[in-house]
Design an enzyme around this catalytic site. Sequence first.
Site, PDB file in Angstrom:
ATOM      1  N   HIS A   5     -17.803  25.165  -1.845  1.00 44.33           N
ATOM      2  CA  HIS A   5     -18.618  26.022  -0.965  1.00 44.33           C
ATOM      3  C   HIS A   5     -17.964  26.313   0.380  1.00 44.33           C
ATOM      4  CE1 HIS A   5     -21.508  24.158  -3.733  1.00 44.33           C
ATOM      5  NE2 HIS A   5     -22.135  25.301  -3.669  1.00 44.33           N
ATOM      6  N   GLU A  79     -18.431  17.900   0.874  1.00 43.35           N
ATOM      7  CA  GLU A  79     -17.110  18.508   0.698  1.00 43.35           C
ATOM      8  C   GLU A  79     -16.157  18.101   1.830  1.00 43.35           C
ATOM      9  OE1 GLU A  79     -17.764  22.702  -0.235  1.00 43.35           O
ATOM     10  OE2 GLU A  79     -18.953  22.162  -2.002  1.00 43.35           O
ATOM     11  N   ARG A 167     -46.501  23.742  13.392  1.00 41.18           N
ATOM     12  CA  ARG A 167     -46.693  25.071  13.995  1.00 41.18           C
ATOM     13  C   ARG A 167     -47.785  25.765  13.206  1.00 41.18           C
ATOM     14  NH1 ARG A 167     -41.002  24.627  15.200  1.00 41.18           N
ATOM     15  NH2 ARG A 167     -40.673  25.261  17.359  1.00 41.18           N
ATOM     16  N   ARG A 222     -42.396  21.646  23.131  1.00 44.49           N
ATOM     17  CA  ARG A 222     -43.548  22.073  22.336  1.00 44.49           C
ATOM     18  C   ARG A 222     -44.881  21.743  23.001  1.00 44.49           C
ATOM     19  NH1 ARG A 222     -43.197  22.141  17.006  1.00 44.49           N
ATOM     20  NH2 ARG A 222     -45.306  22.937  17.200  1.00 44.49           N
TER      21      ARG A 222
HETATM   22  N1  URA Z   1     -35.114  23.640  16.024  1.00 47.14           N
HETATM   23  C1  URA Z   1     -36.184  23.100  15.417  1.00 47.14           C
HETATM   24  O1  URA Z   1     -36.091  22.581  14.293  1.00 47.14           O
HETATM   25  N2  URA Z   1     -37.373  23.111  16.087  1.00 47.14           N
HETATM   26  C2  URA Z   1     -37.514  23.691  17.283  1.00 47.14           C
HETATM   27  O2  URA Z   1     -38.618  23.702  17.835  1.00 47.14           O
HETATM   28  C3  URA Z   1     -36.388  24.263  17.898  1.00 47.14           C
HETATM   29  C4  URA Z   1     -35.185  24.228  17.246  1.00 47.14           C
END
Ligand code: URA
Length: 252
Positions: A5, A79, A167, A222
């Site tokens: 790959h 790899e 989310r 977040r």
């Molecule tokens: N990458 C992720 O997995 N989550 C995020 O909130 C930002 C970047």
Amino acid sequence: MKAYHIKLSEKDIGGVKTALLPGDPMRVEKIASLAGKNNFKKLTSNREFFSALCTVQNIPILVISTGIGCPSLAIAVEELAHLGIENFIRVGTTGAIQPGILPGDLIVSTAAVRLDGTSGHYAPMSYPAVASYDIVNALVRSAKKFKIRHHIGVTVTSDTFYPGQERYDTFTGHIIRDYRGSMEEWKKLKVLNYEMESSALFVMASVFGLKSGTVCGVIVNRSENEKPDDSFIEKVEKETGTVALEAATKLK
Ligand code: URA
């Protein structure tokens, strides 16, 4: 012979021991070129695997993208291990969850919660996903050298960007019970951040007897925001790459 790959052979990488692993193919050249205009060359590109070779302080370093998530990372790591890579440094972006971690800060992971399926193909869930001491140490020293704010601790690696990282802007708006309230739970357990590749990397490197670590640039907290400010990403990428390259020169 070229690997299936990543389309690299031992001859292409000529005894290089350390690979930097961004997820995004577009970051490969950006990171390798931090070594200076005359100190890097592009190698190959196939699917999500783009590669370049650079030299920092006379040490050759491979930069190769892994794509998003653990399954494609595992292909690259398999790899690369066959080609003789011994040190793997993931260079990524991340969403922080603890208060006080700001966009632009770095997170050096000591270990990863295994919310992925790939690492279970290499070791049972009771096996820990831990980074290598030498690489954690080199990354922290490098962040200190460049005076970049950084945090050291446990990361959640999730197979999904949406439900696994709690989310709610999924297509249906629904998240299964397992993940509802999970961000608050990880916060209480002092986890620093979410990303999508480290658990498989740490488990694979450990079971192969090789070394790995992760440094991620924070693009969003977040607890405060759901979406990163795009203008910030460039700066974060550059600083994360600079720290990772310097750390790579300190490894045996
Ligand atoms: N990458 C992720 O997995 N989550 C995020 O909130 C930002 C970047």
